[in-house]
Design a protein around this motif. Sequence first.
Motif, PDB file in Angstrom:
ATOM      1  N   VAL A 459       0.838  -1.207   0.000  1.00  0.00           N
ATOM      2  CA  VAL A 459       0.000   0.000   0.000  1.00  0.00           C
ATOM      3  C   VAL A 459       0.868   1.252   0.000  1.00  0.00           C
ATOM      4  CG1 VAL A 459      -1.807   1.266   1.236  1.00  0.00           C
ATOM      5  CG2 VAL A 459      -1.849  -1.231   1.176  1.00  0.00           C
ATOM      6  N   TYR A 460       2.010   1.206   0.721  1.00  0.00           N
ATOM      7  CA  TYR A 460       2.923   2.349   0.801  1.00  0.00           C
ATOM      8  C   TYR A 460       4.297   1.889   0.311  1.00  0.00           C
ATOM      9  CZ  TYR A 460      -0.866   3.360   3.980  1.00  0.00           C
ATOM     10  OH  TYR A 460      -2.116   3.503   4.527  1.00  0.00           O
ATOM     11  N   PRO A 461       4.498   1.854  -1.017  1.00  0.00           N
ATOM     12  CA  PRO A 461       5.696   1.234  -1.586  1.00  0.00           C
ATOM     13  C   PRO A 461       6.969   2.084  -1.493  1.00  0.00           C
ATOM     14  CG  PRO A 461       4.291   2.076  -3.325  1.00  0.00           C
ATOM     15  CD  PRO A 461       3.554   2.304  -2.047  1.00  0.00           C
ATOM     16  N   GLU A 462       6.900   3.282  -0.887  1.00  0.00           N
ATOM     17  CA  GLU A 462       8.093   4.111  -0.789  1.00  0.00           C
ATOM     18  C   GLU A 462       9.159   3.409   0.056  1.00  0.00           C
ATOM     19  OE1 GLU A 462       5.144   5.052   0.398  1.00  0.00           O
ATOM     20  OE2 GLU A 462       4.361   6.399  -1.150  1.00  0.00           O
ATOM     21  N   GLN A 463      10.413   3.654  -0.288  1.00  0.00           N
ATOM     22  CA  GLN A 463      11.485   3.019   0.473  1.00  0.00           C
ATOM     23  C   GLN A 463      11.519   3.585   1.893  1.00  0.00           C
ATOM     24  OE1 GLN A 463      15.813   3.717  -0.305  1.00  0.00           O
ATOM     25  NE2 GLN A 463      15.797   1.537  -0.831  1.00  0.00           N
ATOM     26  N   PRO A 464      11.563   2.728   2.905  1.00  0.00           N
ATOM     27  CA  PRO A 464      11.600   3.219   4.286  1.00  0.00           C
ATOM     28  C   PRO A 464      12.967   3.805   4.618  1.00  0.00           C
ATOM     29  CG  PRO A 464      11.826   0.837   4.248  1.00  0.00           C
ATOM     30  CD  PRO A 464      11.550   1.259   2.830  1.00  0.00           C
ATOM     31  N   SER A 465      13.031   4.564   5.698  1.00  0.00           N
ATOM     32  CA  SER A 465      14.312   5.110   6.151  1.00  0.00           C
ATOM     33  C   SER A 465      14.989   4.175   7.144  1.00  0.00           C
ATOM     34  CB  SER A 465      14.105   6.482   6.802  1.00  0.00           C
ATOM     35  OG  SER A 465      13.215   6.370   7.909  1.00  0.00           O
ATOM     36  N   ILE A 466      14.195   3.284   7.761  1.00  0.00           N
ATOM     37  CA  ILE A 466      14.732   2.314   8.715  1.00  0.00           C
ATOM     38  C   ILE A 466      14.102   0.953   8.437  1.00  0.00           C
ATOM     39  CG2 ILE A 466      14.916   1.658  11.155  1.00  0.00           C
ATOM     40  CD1 ILE A 466      14.634   4.620  11.866  1.00  0.00           C
ATOM     41  N   VAL A 467      14.926  -0.079   8.411  1.00  0.00           N
ATOM     42  CA  VAL A 467      14.430  -1.451   8.282  1.00  0.00           C
ATOM     43  C   VAL A 467      14.841  -2.221   9.534  1.00  0.00           C
ATOM     44  CG1 VAL A 467      14.655  -3.646   7.047  1.00  0.00           C
ATOM     45  CG2 VAL A 467      14.431  -1.512   5.769  1.00  0.00           C
ATOM     46  N   LEU A 468      13.865  -2.866  10.154  1.00  0.00           N
ATOM     47  CA  LEU A 468      14.097  -3.686  11.338  1.00  0.00           C
ATOM     48  C   LEU A 468      13.934  -5.150  10.968  1.00  0.00           C
ATOM     49  CD1 LEU A 468      11.996  -1.666  13.965  1.00  0.00           C
ATOM     50  CD2 LEU A 468      14.448  -1.488  13.530  1.00  0.00           C
TER      51      LEU A 468
END
Length: 534
Positions: A459-468
């Motif tokens: 739904v929100y395909p933008e690249q995240p700034s943090i991946v956990l």
Amino acid sequence: MRRFYSFYYSFPKISTVILSVLIATIALVIWRINTPLGNFLGWDMYAHQHLFNELLRGHWAILPTNISDTFLINAYFPLFAIIVGLGKLTVPFLSFPIYYDFLDIFYFFATIGVSLLLVRTVRKDLLSSLVIVIFSAFTFEAVVAQTAFFFIPQNLAALLVVLLLIWWLKNRRTMSLLLLFPIMMLHFVIGGFGWAVLFLTWMIQLAIIFFEKRKHSIKLLLISAFTIWLFAFGISFFLSLNPLGTNESVTFTFGLAEKYAYLLKSYSYLWLFYFIGIFSILKGYKHKYNHEIIIAILSVFLVTAVILPLPYSLKFYTVARYPVHVVMTIGVVYLLRQIQNKRYQVFILALLILTESTILFYNQSEFKKAIAYKYSYATISDLEYEAARYLQLAYPKDNSSVLLVSDPSTQHILEATGGINSQGGGFAVSATRTIVNSAYPLTDSQKLRSELWNVRDLVYPEQPSIVLFVVSGRFMSWQNVDDKFKYDEGYNIWSPKELNQLGINYILELEEQEGFNTVFENSAVVIFEVARPQ
């Protein structure tokens, strides 16, 4: 014992209320065996809490699939999530698991109350009220319906549909029809089924009046209803319809033999009281319009809907159980009234309670096997909730800035209670499952870093700034199952798990790799911040 008889027959209304509360409490105690408050047993509620979290972030839409990729189909508007979420905001001092438990307990007593209202619409005697409390409190449909013990959209919608049926029978028809619209928002299928219930009730009422005016036997109408029932049996024997076509809908499409097995599991042979009830209603029918015959005929039609070879058709029983229990109650009361000795009546009632208690004890034991945790039962542990509390406090609320990646079950739990989005929660797509599957055993840490950063919310395909990246006891259990289960949307690691030695070794290995920074750890959950690949 004599004092009990004396008190009961001197104060029948008070005695019935006391006994009803006692019966309901016994059923609740059986259900919560080895399950203290806070050991939440439900699973669906996490998805609704996650949906509310997304709404709080400003991600508003009419349909759930446009709000979160945790939802694969649009079965309702987000009204239920809003109700549950706003309720939680009013009691911030309660943890999510305890809050969910209180909702389930409140709903359990509400189902008993609505059952009482329905039977009191049909007949006013106190014995019927007592018997329906027994059926309502102790009956647990462990597959799909799960009516009495879980506060979820389909069950709340079903309870409200039955309330509208009661209003309809009391000639408050306009209000009943108007209130069906918000019920549709709670659950499209059950809300739509509600329209069918009221329409059928109206047609049954008209048919009874028509038959009576022409001096026809009302038995013909009931025989016609049973004929449709037999037709449903016939097509269920030869057909299996699945218009939805999803893997989950295939899992929840059951044949006649399976449905009969679930009937026996829920009632044993007490379901025979249903036919005794039908016999009693027909025998006592005096060619006078009454609600008993309406409920009897309606119950036949509703059970027909349950029999149909459709996915999730057992959901219809969330509504059907109420009139079915009324008819079963009439059957029990009919037999009791054939016995003149009051002590024998009390003995039979006690035997009924004991039988129902045994059935519930067995069913709750079978149901809880999948969520056994240490010496108790739960779908979330204190250690997992500790990790969730860390996520709530440590990361921004903006959904697009942080993405959590783990096995589907860990995602499902933490995205709801921790407030951090994941790709699909418990319904992650195959591509995400493949990445998580390849993460263990560790072969190429830099390739894993790159793949984790390539995971995208649908739904929100933008690249995240943090991946956990979360390694948990559930994660390790999931890694050890057959691949066919890893890609099955209906399969989950339902119970909390703590990290075993293999998990600890894997975590130690990850901590030595470049770009995997431990930010939280306990004996069940370890959370890594994954550095962006160069």
